[in-house]
Design a protein around this motif. Sequence first.
Motif, mmCIF file in Angstrom:
data_model
loop_
_atom_site.group_PDB
_atom_site.id
_atom_site.type_symbol
_atom_site.label_atom_id
_atom_site.label_comp_id
_atom_site.label_asym_id
_atom_site.label_seq_id
_atom_site.Cartn_x
_atom_site.Cartn_y
_atom_site.Cartn_z
ATOM 1 N N ALA A 1 -3.769 5.086 -0.281
ATOM 2 C CA ALA A 1 -4.673 6.117 0.216
ATOM 3 C C ALA A 1 -3.954 7.451 0.257
ATOM 4 O O ALA A 1 -2.728 7.517 0.395
ATOM 5 C CB ALA A 1 -5.186 5.757 1.605
ATOM 6 N N ILE A 2 -4.755 8.512 0.149
ATOM 7 C CA ILE A 2 -4.223 9.873 0.203
ATOM 8 C C ILE A 2 -4.526 10.461 1.572
ATOM 9 O O ILE A 2 -5.627 10.288 2.106
ATOM 10 C CB ILE A 2 -4.853 10.730 -0.912
ATOM 11 C CG1 ILE A 2 -4.379 10.222 -2.283
ATOM 12 C CG2 ILE A 2 -4.503 12.204 -0.737
ATOM 13 C CD1 ILE A 2 -5.176 10.752 -3.446
ATOM 14 N N THR A 3 -3.553 11.134 2.139
ATOM 15 C CA THR A 3 -3.748 11.778 3.437
ATOM 16 C C THR A 3 -3.360 13.245 3.347
ATOM 17 O O THR A 3 -2.367 13.602 2.710
ATOM 18 C CB THR A 3 -2.945 11.077 4.549
ATOM 19 O OG1 THR A 3 -3.112 11.809 5.773
ATOM 20 C CG2 THR A 3 -1.467 10.982 4.218
ATOM 21 N N GLY A 4 -4.162 14.100 3.975
ATOM 22 C CA GLY A 4 -3.909 15.530 3.906
ATOM 23 C C GLY A 4 -3.914 16.198 5.265
ATOM 24 O O GLY A 4 -2.908 16.260 5.956
ATOM 25 N N ARG A 5 -5.089 16.648 5.695
ATOM 26 C CA ARG A 5 -5.199 17.432 6.923
ATOM 27 C C ARG A 5 -4.627 16.710 8.139
ATOM 28 O O ARG A 5 -3.995 17.332 9.000
ATOM 29 C CB ARG A 5 -6.664 17.811 7.178
ATOM 30 C CG ARG A 5 -6.862 18.733 8.374
ATOM 31 C CD ARG A 5 -8.306 19.162 8.499
ATOM 32 N NE ARG A 5 -8.689 20.078 7.442
ATOM 33 C CZ ARG A 5 -8.584 21.413 7.540
ATOM 34 N NH1 ARG A 5 -8.064 21.956 8.622
ATOM 35 N NH2 ARG A 5 -8.971 22.182 6.546
ATOM 36 N N MET B 1 0.831 -1.198 0.000
ATOM 37 C CA MET B 1 0.000 0.000 0.000
ATOM 38 C C MET B 1 0.870 1.253 0.000
ATOM 39 O O MET B 1 1.859 1.327 0.715
ATOM 40 C CB MET B 1 -0.903 0.033 1.237
ATOM 41 C CG MET B 1 -1.921 1.160 1.166
ATOM 42 S SD MET B 1 -2.793 1.472 2.698
ATOM 43 C CE MET B 1 -1.606 2.464 3.569
ATOM 44 N N ILE B 2 0.475 2.213 -0.826
ATOM 45 C CA ILE B 2 1.177 3.492 -0.892
ATOM 46 C C ILE B 2 0.364 4.537 -0.129
ATOM 47 O O ILE B 2 -0.840 4.671 -0.338
ATOM 48 C CB ILE B 2 1.358 3.952 -2.348
ATOM 49 C CG1 ILE B 2 2.128 2.906 -3.159
ATOM 50 C CG2 ILE B 2 2.074 5.299 -2.398
ATOM 51 C CD1 ILE B 2 2.131 3.183 -4.654
ATOM 52 N N LEU B 3 1.035 5.276 0.750
ATOM 53 C CA LEU B 3 0.391 6.391 1.432
ATOM 54 C C LEU B 3 0.863 7.674 0.752
ATOM 55 O O LEU B 3 2.055 7.998 0.777
ATOM 56 C CB LEU B 3 0.758 6.392 2.926
ATOM 57 C CG LEU B 3 -0.045 7.328 3.817
ATOM 58 C CD1 LEU B 3 -1.530 6.986 3.788
ATOM 59 C CD2 LEU B 3 0.473 7.275 5.252
ATOM 60 N N PHE B 4 -0.072 8.364 0.129
ATOM 61 C CA PHE B 4 0.245 9.569 -0.644
ATOM 62 C C PHE B 4 -0.018 10.823 0.195
ATOM 63 O O PHE B 4 -1.179 11.111 0.503
ATOM 64 C CB PHE B 4 -0.637 9.672 -1.890
ATOM 65 C CG PHE B 4 -0.519 8.557 -2.883
ATOM 66 C CD1 PHE B 4 0.218 8.715 -4.052
ATOM 67 C CD2 PHE B 4 -1.195 7.350 -2.685
ATOM 68 C CE1 PHE B 4 0.305 7.700 -4.994
ATOM 69 C CE2 PHE B 4 -1.116 6.328 -3.623
ATOM 70 C CZ PHE B 4 -0.365 6.503 -4.786
#
Length: 246
Positions: free
Chosen positions: A219-223, A1-4
């Motif tokens: 999955a993409i992570t931001g805040r 899994m890639i964490l973007f």
Amino acid sequence: MILFPAIDLKDGRCVRLVQGDMAKATVFNDDPAAQAQAFEAQGFEYLHIVDLDGAFAGKPMNARAVESILAEIHIPAQLGGGVRDLATIDGWLGKGVSRIVIGTAAVRDPELVRRAARLFPGRIAVGIDARDGLVAVEGWAEVSTLAAVELGKRFEDAGVAAVIYTDIARDGLLRGLNVEATLALAEALTIPVIASGGLASLADVERLLKPDCAKLEGAITGRALYDGRLDPAQALDLIRLAKAPA
């Protein structure tokens, strides 16, 4: 899994929105290139960039900021927002973007996605941003009558590298990913799916590492990263541990 880790650009700065509302933008860094360097230094392996102004304008609006990021990082980056034609796609790929994310144009001009995927194999992704299961376009300002799964299926034979699925209702609210809807889309498609919208904590990363999520590309992570709710080292250690042979 890639964490973007996500860098969302508005007026040349790194911001996070709440449910895509440009009036609810929180500025987290005035220097996008420095933020990108920080993510790379933390150990992230792939960057997710969105030109928010471009998504509304229908053309690149934060080109200088994107170019500054590309000049400073050594990891690959995917870019979306304001991509509406082949010239824009070709231009960004030529400047070092690894993968282009097509959102609004995937609804308005599906042939663009098909042509781009043929011309640039493995480098075109489709962004499916949904509100209550229906696809939103034009920077999420308009909701179509098209279901997310239906849009995804339109590109099953197009050679698309990935689908990025964002649950708008959760984006920026730190309520956790909509794993159920994301998995439903992933099960309906053969195209790899990336989860986006609402990743809030290490618990979300742990959930994504469960066997039923194995089909997801990442999955993409931001805040959660920007406000410290998600510790990068802990998250990346969990992912590395999950990838290690038993």
